[in-house]
Design a protein around this motif. Structure first.
Motif, short mmCIF file in Angstrom:
data_model
loop_
_atom_site.label_atom_id
_atom_site.label_comp_id
_atom_site.label_asym_id
_atom_site.label_seq_id
_atom_site.Cartn_x
_atom_site.Cartn_y
_atom_site.Cartn_z
N ALA A 1 0.90 -1.21 0.06
CA ALA A 1 -0.03 0.13 0.05
C ALA A 1 1.00 1.27 0.07
O ALA A 1 0.60 2.26 -0.62
CB ALA A 1 -0.86 -0.01 1.13
N SER A 2 1.93 1.26 0.55
CA SER A 2 2.68 2.50 0.79
C SER A 2 4.05 2.35 -0.07
O SER A 2 4.83 3.59 -0.25
CB SER A 2 3.18 2.58 2.26
N TRP A 3 4.25 1.17 -0.67
CA TRP A 3 5.56 1.01 -1.42
C TRP A 3 5.91 2.15 -2.41
O TRP A 3 7.09 2.56 -2.37
CB TRP A 3 5.52 -0.38 -2.09
N ASP A 4 4.91 2.52 -3.40
CA ASP A 4 5.13 3.36 -4.34
C ASP A 4 5.56 4.79 -3.77
O ASP A 4 6.41 5.55 -4.28
CB ASP A 4 3.86 3.50 -5.29
N ASP A 5 4.67 5.27 -2.76
CA ASP A 5 4.97 6.46 -2.26
C ASP A 5 6.52 6.47 -1.33
O ASP A 5 7.19 7.51 -1.55
CB ASP A 5 3.99 7.02 -1.05
N SER A 6 6.75 5.57 -0.72
CA SER A 6 7.98 5.18 -0.28
C SER A 6 9.09 5.50 -1.32
O SER A 6 10.05 6.26 -1.02
CB SER A 6 8.25 3.91 0.57
#
Length: 345
Positions: free
Chosen positions: A248-253
């Motif tokens: 869920a957060s990987w792309d933003d990370s």
């Protein structure tokens, strides 16, 4: 003695029962447990457990702090584990003989048996572990706080200061602040002199993190995380991202990192197969690496900081052992800020 026994998968399969006391073998220490914190792996063991070699029934709990009851006379005196001594358990019963143990990198041990996963754990009135895994504590420390230390805070320590240590003046983004590891990372990063940014879906958790010293927060339900992070870093991005969420957060990370930045992951609660985005990784020369637990040497460094009073675990709620089902509910709902702890009395 009383212990929280997993008899079968699922919420109703975890019961507090009367069971025989553990038998201390030569080379082991018997500890009367005072407190043990809950961790995401406890939920995983309760509901799934796939990939972890174990047999049911089993006592859960990968943490424990308490008081020494029995130890070998010679080794106990040598390492300070005499009866009545406060101590905390390093949950990884490492072999001490494989290439990784000999190099001092016990989390990679080829023959490890982890308390609460491969062997009976700390949600019990007593637990027995190898003496090398029971570390003495000063008399002045709080055992409830000590029982919340060695899973989240040791994991956080290795993530921040392991492969490429966070340095004073660097900026770190912590995804999903509120959980035990994320709050531990917040405290340790601030102690190291770094600038900390956080994300959450809760404005209350963001406010609490900023009250503790975070420089800014992003509510990922309302804002585009990477865009906001770039705004807060003058378009450059952060030096490090701590991500235990996964898909869920990987792309933003990845998009929040500066060129040459690094992403450290210790979990995948929202999915373990995010898009790799290899072009971004190699063009911007990003580093991505995983982290689990910490070494004995790192554990001693953390315990010294804890004993000095410089770091105190944030405890969200305490439950007694008989109410362990409610403690698991608290962790599962994800509303906590810091650690959920079970006390044995």
């Amino acid at each position: 003695m009383k212990a929280a026994i997993l008899q079968e998968r699922g919420r109703n399969g975890l019961r507090v029962r009367d069971v025989p006391m553990p038998v201390r073998r030569p080379g082991e220490v018997l500890l009367r447990v005072h407190a043990a914190a809950l961790n995401r792996v406890d939920l995983y063991m309760r509901d799934n457990g796939a990939g972890i070699t174990h047999r049911l029934p089993q006592t859960l709990g990968v943490e424990a702090a308490g008081v020494v009851v029995e130890a070998d006379a010679d080794s106990g005196l040598e390492i300070g584990l005499h009866p009545g001594k406060k101590a905390v358990v390093y949950a990884n019963a490492f072999c001490g003989k494989c290439r990784y143990c000999l190099a001092g990198d016990q989390p990679l041990c080829l023959h490890a048996h982890i308390m609460g996963e491969h062997r009976d754990g700390g949600f019990a009135e007593y637990v027995a572990m190898p003496a090398r895994c029971v570390l003495p504590l000063p008399d002045h420390v709080d055992l409830v706080e000590a029982g919340a230390l060695l899973a989240a805070y040791l994991t956080a320590w290795r993530m921040l200061f392991g492969k490429r240590a966070l340095r004073p003046g660097e900026t770190v983004l912590i995804a999903g602040v509120g959980g035990g590891v994320a709050v531990a990372c917040l405290q340790l990063a601030l102690h190291a002199g770094a600038r900390v940014l956080v994300t959450s879906s809760s404005d209350d958790k963001l406010a609490r993190a900023q009250a503790m010293g975070a420089s800014g927060g992003v509510n990922y339900r309302r804002e585009k995380v990477a865009k906001r992070v770039l705004e807060m870093t003058s378009g450059e991005g952060v030096d490090m991202v701590i991500d235990s969420s996964g898909a869920a957060s990987w792309d933003d990370s990845l998009r929040s990192l500066r060129r040459g930045g690094r992403l450290v992951t210790c979990g995948a609660t929202t999915g373990s197969n995010p898009p790799a985005d290899l072009q971004r990784i190699f063009i911007r020369q990003l580093e991505v690496y995983g982290s689990t637990g910490g070494s004995v040497a790192e554990c001693h460094q953390l315990l010294a900081l804890f004993a000095s009073g410089a770091i105190r675990p944030v405890i969200d709620r305490r439950f007694v052992l008989d109410d362990i089902g409610a403690a698991f509910d608290q962790l599962e709902h994800g509303n906590q800020f810091g650690k959920v702890v079970v006390t044995m009395a």
